[in-house]
Scaffold this motif. Structure first.
Motif, PDB file in Angstrom:
ATOM      1  N   SER A  82       0.848  -1.196   0.000  1.00  0.00           N
ATOM      2  CA  SER A  82       0.000   0.000   0.000  1.00  0.00           C
ATOM      3  C   SER A  82       0.879   1.241   0.000  1.00  0.00           C
ATOM      4  O   SER A  82       2.065   1.177   0.345  1.00  0.00           O
ATOM      5  N   MET A  83       0.305   2.351  -0.399  1.00  0.00           N
ATOM      6  CA  MET A  83       1.036   3.620  -0.286  1.00  0.00           C
ATOM      7  C   MET A  83       0.784   4.224   1.097  1.00  0.00           C
ATOM      8  O   MET A  83      -0.205   3.893   1.769  1.00  0.00           O
ATOM      9  N   THR A  84       1.659   5.104   1.522  1.00  0.00           N
ATOM     10  CA  THR A  84       1.478   5.797   2.782  1.00  0.00           C
ATOM     11  C   THR A  84       0.151   6.565   2.765  1.00  0.00           C
ATOM     12  O   THR A  84      -0.122   7.332   1.840  1.00  0.00           O
ATOM     13  N   GLY A  85      -0.676   6.282   3.742  1.00  0.00           N
ATOM     14  CA  GLY A  85      -1.977   6.938   3.839  1.00  0.00           C
ATOM     15  C   GLY A  85      -3.045   6.344   2.955  1.00  0.00           C
ATOM     16  O   GLY A  85      -4.166   6.839   2.918  1.00  0.00           O
ATOM     17  N   GLY A  86      -2.727   5.258   2.257  1.00  0.00           N
ATOM     18  CA  GLY A  86      -3.680   4.675   1.329  1.00  0.00           C
ATOM     19  C   GLY A  86      -4.496   3.548   1.944  1.00  0.00           C
ATOM     20  O   GLY A  86      -4.414   3.261   3.139  1.00  0.00           O
ATOM     21  N   HIS A  87      -5.303   2.907   1.093  1.00  0.00           N
ATOM     22  CA  HIS A  87      -6.113   1.771   1.517  1.00  0.00           C
ATOM     23  C   HIS A  87      -5.175   0.666   1.995  1.00  0.00           C
ATOM     24  O   HIS A  87      -4.309   0.212   1.263  1.00  0.00           O
ATOM     25  N   GLY A  88      -5.357   0.255   3.238  1.00  0.00           N
ATOM     26  CA  GLY A  88      -4.487  -0.763   3.816  1.00  0.00           C
ATOM     27  C   GLY A  88      -3.431  -0.212   4.744  1.00  0.00           C
ATOM     28  O   GLY A  88      -2.641  -0.985   5.301  1.00  0.00           O
ATOM     29  N   ASP A  89      -3.387   1.112   4.925  1.00  0.00           N
ATOM     30  CA  ASP A  89      -2.416   1.697   5.856  1.00  0.00           C
ATOM     31  C   ASP A  89      -3.013   1.671   7.262  1.00  0.00           C
ATOM     32  O   ASP A  89      -3.515   2.661   7.774  1.00  0.00           O
TER      33      ASP A  89
END
Length: 346
Positions: A82-89
């Motif tokens: 996941s990206m930082t702050g994204g879905h899954g963070d």
């Protein structure tokens, strides 16, 4: 009939409490074992888990045979990308030091994370191409990981004969994931006709998880955060419509439920998904059955031993009272006989 395959589960999640953050590894493991027992009791003999804290899915796969655990076989993804702050963070511990996902914000970070996942024992890589219904800080049409980042994940996975599954709900993110070369689109809410045609031509599978949307709508109105029910209400009609279009276009649709998401049961969800494919998305019973057997085995790369009843394959099968090619509800028989490698599950 062959044992059912559920190609999109989250064994770590409790579909009633819906707790995601500040879980301990012990909580995740106990929850996962209960959920896996529910799955095999329902007739699901093989799963692909699509994101699990502490890599518990990988660890339980290794322990399954050592400890003679009565659970399904597992294609494990471990922690998703996941990206930082994204879905899954989501944070795993109270100090925020460990994250549910590998947080990657460049192609180089993706390469390092995918290699780490394979070192830990992952069979499959899960990437987050868009925002999602459950995450508070984004929308389903938001793109997440870039095409360049996902392309690295695909390159690393395919070099090792592994697969990449993309959480992709919005149209642009689906397009990015397809251009990156992923093997399956998970959810695919806003898949369009051109993308569906590409998927058919290039043997990219669609794993809709319709039961996730149906369960939130049916059971979650009085208890779930407003952002979840609001986003789910906005997309649910389009979701069923676009999956129906993909089926009509000839895309191979695989049964996966997103089990563990709110009120999305491990006991009944697989049957409910198959019924939704037939009753809401226009699939024939045979198409739904292939989605939980033949097509699912192809996606999981396990056709050598699973997905059909043939000489030389493992004896994973169910005994039903009615013919599921005529009545898809036959799969929901609660007292069905479930056999795993020739041994009946009690």
């Amino acid at each position: 009939m062959p044992g059912l395959i559920n190609a999109h589960t989250h064994m770590m999640m409790n579909p009633v409490t819906n707790k995601l953050e500040y879980l301990t590894e012990a909580e995740v493991t106990v929850t996962a074992l209960k959920n896996l027992r529910d799955l095999i009791g329902s007739g699901v003999t093989y799963i692909r888990d699509c994101g699990c804290a502490f890599n518990v899915d990988i660890k339980l796969k290794k322990l399954r045979d050592q400890l003679d655990l009565v659970i399904p076989e597992i294609v494990a993804s471990g922690r998703p990308m996941s990206m930082t702050g994204g879905h899954g963070d989501f944070r795993e511990d109270e100090d925020g030091n460990i994250n549910w996902s590998y947080l990657v914000d460049s192609p180089d970070e993706m390469r390092k994370s995918v290699r780490t996942a394979f070192k830990e024992g992952a069979d499959n890589i899960k990437v987050m191409a868009t925002g999602g219904v459950m995450s508070a800080g984004d929308n389903v049409n938001d793109t997440a990981l870039t095409m360049a980042e996902m392309k690295v994940a695909v390159e690393e996975a395919h070099d090792k004969s592994k697969r990449v599954a993309a959480h992709a709900q919005g149209n642009k993110g689906i397009g990015n994931a397809l251009k990156a070369g992923v093997d399956s689109i998970e959810h695919g809410i806003y898949v369009d006709e051109k993308q569906a045609e590409f998927m058919k031509e290039n043997n990219v599978y669609l794993v809709p998880t319709l039961n996730a949307a149906a369960s939130i709508s049916k059971y979650g109105r009085d208890s779930l955060p407003a952002h979840m029910t609001r986003k789910n209400d906005l997309v649910k009609h389009d979701f069923f419509e676009h999956v129906a279009m993909a089926i009509q276009k000839g895309v191979k649709v695989v049964v996966g439920t997103d089990a563990g998401t709110p009120f999305n049961s491990f006991k009944t969800g697989t049957w409910e998904e198959m019924e939704l494919l037939v009753n809401k998305a226009g699939a024939t019973p045979t198409q739904a059955l292939f989605g939980a057997t033949k097509y699912a085995a192809e996606l999981l790369n396990i056709t050598e031993g699973y997905g059909s009843i043939e000489s030389g394959k493992f004896a994973d099968f169910l005994v039903l009272d009615q013919d599921p090619t005529q009545y898809i509800t036959a799969v929901a028989q609660t007292d069905k006989q479930v056999f795993k490698k020739g041994v009946q599950i009690k």
